[in-house]
Design an enzyme around this catalytic site. Structure first.
Site, PDB file in Angstrom:
ATOM      1  N   GLU A 152     -67.410  26.426  21.060  1.00 21.46           N
ATOM      2  CA  GLU A 152     -67.801  25.070  21.498  1.00 21.46           C
ATOM      3  C   GLU A 152     -66.890  24.573  22.621  1.00 21.46           C
ATOM      4  OE1 GLU A 152     -67.916  22.662  17.949  1.00 21.46           O
ATOM      5  OE2 GLU A 152     -69.869  23.446  17.370  1.00 21.46           O
ATOM      6  N   GLU A 311     -74.539  28.154  14.201  1.00 19.49           N
ATOM      7  CA  GLU A 311     -73.926  27.483  13.048  1.00 19.49           C
ATOM      8  C   GLU A 311     -74.873  26.415  12.510  1.00 19.49           C
ATOM      9  OE1 GLU A 311     -70.124  25.682  13.772  1.00 19.49           O
ATOM     10  OE2 GLU A 311     -69.392  27.366  14.954  1.00 19.49           O
TER      11      GLU A 311
HETATM   12  C1  GAL Z   1     -68.366  23.312  14.424  1.00 20.24           C
HETATM   13  C2  GAL Z   1     -67.271  24.329  14.705  1.00 20.24           C
HETATM   14  C3  GAL Z   1     -66.908  25.118  13.460  1.00 20.24           C
HETATM   15  C4  GAL Z   1     -66.716  24.201  12.282  1.00 20.24           C
HETATM   16  C5  GAL Z   1     -67.967  23.342  12.118  1.00 20.24           C
HETATM   17  C6  GAL Z   1     -67.882  22.404  10.940  1.00 20.24           C
HETATM   18  O1  GAL Z   1     -68.450  22.345  15.398  1.00 20.24           O
HETATM   19  O2  GAL Z   1     -67.670  25.226  15.706  1.00 20.24           O
HETATM   20  O3  GAL Z   1     -65.740  25.878  13.700  1.00 20.24           O
HETATM   21  O4  GAL Z   1     -65.609  23.405  12.497  1.00 20.24           O
HETATM   22  O5  GAL Z   1     -68.152  22.579  13.264  1.00 20.24           O
HETATM   23  O6  GAL Z   1     -69.060  21.650  10.815  1.00 20.24           O
END
Ligand code: GAL
Length: 663
Positions: A152, A311
């Site tokens: 990110e 994710e």
């Molecule tokens: C994302 C990040 C992850 C984790 C996740 C938690 O933004 O890439 O590493 O922190 O959020 O929701």
């Protein structure tokens, strides 16, 4: 193994295996659980720098060798990350200059993640060393599917090196200081610069009034982050050009211009975290679903190709103001929504819950109890089975006749300028409003920026396109001239790409195309509204009201109140082969739905299904040459019926049909 060679969709997620290196039984157990959950991919090493280089120049890859090998032996692919989003403490201690300096000119101490200056020469050198080692070791590993650059990417820095780089960037852009002064209108408040060295980046205790400069710093920072990703990408590609490269994106309102970032990537990927089930309003689920779909459609449109859902949560997200559990059915529905919008994967943050620190209560596939007999694990197994059964969806496309222009530079400029409702301009909310209206008409839509190719669309919608970059007015003119339908709204074509006002009636260069000349714009308080009638129905005009003069357009509706009662609020102009519409006010959402409904009918734009909007039901489509795959998704807890299909609360159904190719 290449991404395109994997049969079917990906299912898996972030695996922070290095947190359990002293617990071999857990690592063994993970493999068994992954198989049960139908996991075929893991993302490794995102935050593993301290485990890979515990001391400067001391490398410990043996543990990663073992994990990579064991993944391969068990038929699980690896998306391998470069660890540049999280540096070890030794680095900041020895080289404090790598730490980010914020707008207040305070250099940060070691802590959290992504707190370094990505342009720091020392940091880049450290990244180069670890990336070269990773790539040399794993670029031909049979488990390697894709590279995941950093995490990110974001972060703005104001250190002295960044100040120097910014001055060079400006010199390159403007050539002469006189030209910069002109574009910044710097005589205002006596800001005329004599020399590049007088320029400082924005600061709360310094510059915040020269909008051109504020905007340029955003662009500069975005360019620096993209350059950083490119540096990492070139390293891993050098060792094996066939392995695709991505980096995970997460917010359209972020520090990076994703349209430009996507240019250097092979595959785009998205992190999706809607806060489901929050709010007493029954429609709140639908609202979240609209925003999530907008982001997915945006990510897909970046390369007009399937993307990776990198994710998502299995249940709660502890970063939010409230940690809500996903209600039964929502995990399947939200996962399938990503696929319906063009994702070739369903992936999670995270496989196993950390035992400590910031994310110890963030949901995971495997929680602290280590059991497979949990509600969440069962949900994941079910999604895993579904994902496996949908192998035929992989690489199918989305065909859109409609595009909405969401432009990062325009957004940046809008949020800096002083006018309208200064603390609440809501460019993103306005986007969602137009997007939702198209969605509810069950029509596929792409999200593009003003640099995109317009020619493939039958209808282009440009809400609040305040900034016209060089040539944009020509592009719009040519598009309409050749038969396109273009919808423009209030407050468009006001400034050039440096936020310098055009000396004309807006929209700049397009008065003949739209047949209107905008003279002024009124901003309304929250509880105020004007009104207008369209097709016999009365709608509210809210927040922004453009005051137009007509120069050729047909007036479809007029304001009915206040001193501008009788002036046009909706116009249509036939220009050469095409049609140009102007919506002069921000309206109730119902108006947008009704207006686009008529427009879609009139222009013969293809609907995915022929049905009026059914409350909280979203319909999305992917297709290959022969078949189309229609996803019916019910974002309400109550049962719904659409096109004769009964959907239980939160149910998703997929129907395959023969594709009738349009001319
Ligand atoms: C994302 C990040 C992850 C984790 C996740 C938690 O933004 O890439 O590493 O922190 O959020 O929701």
């Amino acid at each position: 193994m290449e991404f395109s060679e994997v049969n079917g969709l990906l299912h898996g997620g972030d695996y922070n295996a290095d947190q359990w290196l002293d617990r071999p039984e857990i690592l063994k157990e993970d493999i068994q659980l992954m198989k049960k959950a139908g996991v075929n991919v893991v993302t490794l090493g995102i935050f593993s720098w301290a485990s890979l280089e515990p001391e400067e120049g001391v490398f410990t890859f043996e543990w990663l060798d073992q994990i990579m090998d064991s993944m391969y032996e068990n038929g699980i692919y690896v998306i391998l990350a470069t660890p540049s989003a999280g540096k070890p403490p030794w680095m900041a201690k020895k080289y404090p200059e790598i730490m980010q300096t914020d707008r207040a000119r305070v250099r940060h101490l070691y802590g959290r993640r992504k707190t370094q200056c990505n342009s720091s020469k020392v940091y880049q050198e450290k990244v180069r060393i670890i990336d070269e080692k990773l790539a040399a070791r794993y670029a031909h590993h049979p488990a390697l599917l894709m590279w995941h650059i950093s995490n990110e990417v974001s972060g703005e820095c104001h250190c002295s090196d960044c100040q120097e780089n910014f001055r060079k960037w400006l010199k390159n852009k403007y050539g002469t200081i006189d030209n910069l002064n002109k574009q910044y209108c710097s005589k205002f408040w006596s800001h005329t610069y004599n020399d590049w060295s007088e320029i400082e980046s924005p600061a709360p205790h310094g510059e915040s009034a020269v909008h051109g400069l504020m905007l340029d710093y955003k662009r500069f920072s975005s360019d620096m982050l993209i350059r950083f990703v490119k540096m990492e990408l070139d390293i891993v590609k050098k060792y094996n050009p066939d392995i695709p490269v991505t980096t995970n994106m997460y917010d359209v309102n972020c520090e990076v211009n994703y349209n430009r970032l996507a240019d250097i990537l092979d595959v785009t990927s998205w992190d999706s975290y809607p806060l489901w089930h929050c709010g007493t309003d029954k429609k709140s689920e639908w609202k979240k679903a609209v925003e999530a779909a907008f982001h997915f459609d945006f990510c897909r449109s970046l390369k007009h190709a399937p993307f990776v859902l990198m994710e998502s949560t299995t249940s709660t997200n502890n970063h939010f103001e409230i940690s809500k559990l996903k209600r039964p059915g929502m995990h399947m529905l939200s996962s399938m929504q990503a696929v319906a919008c063009g994702s070739d994967s369903v992936m999670y943050f995270q496989w196993r819950q950390s035992l400590g620190a910031y994310e110890k209560f963030h949901s995971a596939v495997v929680s602290h109890n280590g059991s497979e007999d949990t509600r969440v694990f069962h949900d994941v197994v079910e999604v895993g089975e579904k994902v496996r059964s949908l192998f035929f969806i992989k690489n199918t496309k989305t065909w859109s006749d409609v595009a909405i222009i969401y432009d990062w530079e325009n957004m940046r400029a809008l949020y800096e300028q002083k006018n309208l409702r200064n603390h609440n301009q809501e460019y993103d909310v306005i986007m969602y409003e137009h997007y939702e209206a198209i969605l509810k008409n069950y029509v596929s839509v792409d999200i593009i920026d003003q640099s995109a190719d317009f020619s493939k669309y039958k209808l282009i919608i440009a809400p609040m396109l305040y900034m016209f970059k060089t040539g944009t007015q020509e592009k719009i003119k040519n598009y309409v001239e050749q038969g396109g339908n273009f919808v423009m709204t209030y407050y468009s074509g006001i400034v050039n790409e440096n936020d310098l006002c055009f000396e004309c009636w807006s929209p700049y260069g397009l008065n003949d195309v739209f047949g209107v000349k905008s003279e002024e714009i009124d901003s309304l308080c929250d509880d105020e509204y004007n009104q207008f009638t369209y097709n016999g129905k009365v709608y509210k005009a809210k927040f922004y009201c453009d005051l137009l003069n007509v120069c050729g357009a047909e007036v479809l509706s007029k304001y009915e109140c206040d001193f501008y009662a009788g002036r046009p609020v909706l116009t249509k102009n036939n220009y050469k082969q095409g049609m140009a519409y102007y919506i002069a006010c921000r309206s109730e959402k119902d108006f947008l739905y009704d207006f686009y409904h008529t427009l879609i009918d009139e222009t013969g734009i293809r609907r995915i299904i022929d049905s009026p909007y059914v409350d909280s039901v979203m319909v999305k489509e992917r297709a290959d040459e022969e078949s189309r795959y229609v996803f019916y998704m019910n974002f309400s807890v109550e049962q719904r019926t659409i096109c004769g299909i009964q959907l239980a609360g939160y149910e998703v159904q997929l129907k395959k049909e023969k594709r009738i190719l349009e001319k």
